[in-house]
Design a protein around this motif. Structure first.
Motif, PDB file in Angstrom:
ATOM      1  N   GLY A  27       0.833  -1.198   0.000  1.00  0.00           N
ATOM      2  CA  GLY A  27       0.000   0.000   0.000  1.00  0.00           C
ATOM      3  C   GLY A  27       0.867   1.247   0.000  1.00  0.00           C
ATOM      4  O   GLY A  27       2.013   1.238  -0.449  1.00  0.00           O
ATOM      5  N   ARG A  45       1.618   1.010   9.116  1.00  0.00           N
ATOM      6  CA  ARG A  45       0.553   0.481   9.990  1.00  0.00           C
ATOM      7  C   ARG A  45       0.539  -1.047   9.961  1.00  0.00           C
ATOM      8  O   ARG A  45       0.373  -1.703  11.001  1.00  0.00           O
ATOM      9  N   GLU A  98       0.202   3.174   5.089  1.00  0.00           N
ATOM     10  CA  GLU A  98      -0.491   1.880   5.228  1.00  0.00           C
ATOM     11  C   GLU A  98       0.497   0.767   5.529  1.00  0.00           C
ATOM     12  O   GLU A  98       0.222  -0.093   6.374  1.00  0.00           O
TER      13      GLU A  98
END
Length: 95
Positions: A79, A86, A83
């Motif tokens: 991503g 995370r 992202e």
């Protein structure tokens, strides 16, 4: 729009390389990829479902295949930088 497409491919490639490096430092074996995902074997080739479930509980979805030859791996889509960061945080908390 070829210029836009090349820019996006470059971003995906850079993030794929970063994710691969991060996974490797965590002991994963990452199969070389030129796509928008990586297939990573858990350290010790252990069963991946508990890690998959831990990441899912933290709101991060990856793919887990409960089949021989794949059940020690996670398929991780590349991503954006945020992202992917995370995802790595959720992965660390789930290992």
């Amino acid at each position: 729009d070829q210029a836009y497409a090349r820019e996006q491919w470059a971003k995906v490639g850079a993030e794929r390389d970063r994710v691969t490096r991060e996974l490797t430092t965590r002991g994963f074996d990452v199969i070389p990829s030129r796509g928008n995902f990586v297939l990573a074997t858990l350290p010790g080739a252990r069963y991946a479902k508990p890690v998959y479930e831990g990441m899912k509980a933290r709101g991060v979805l990856v793919r887990f295949f409960d089949n021989p030859g794949l059940n020690d791996k996670l398929r991780i889509t590349i991503g954006t930088h945020d992202e992917n960061t995370r995802m790595l945080v959720a992965l660390d908390a789930s290992l």
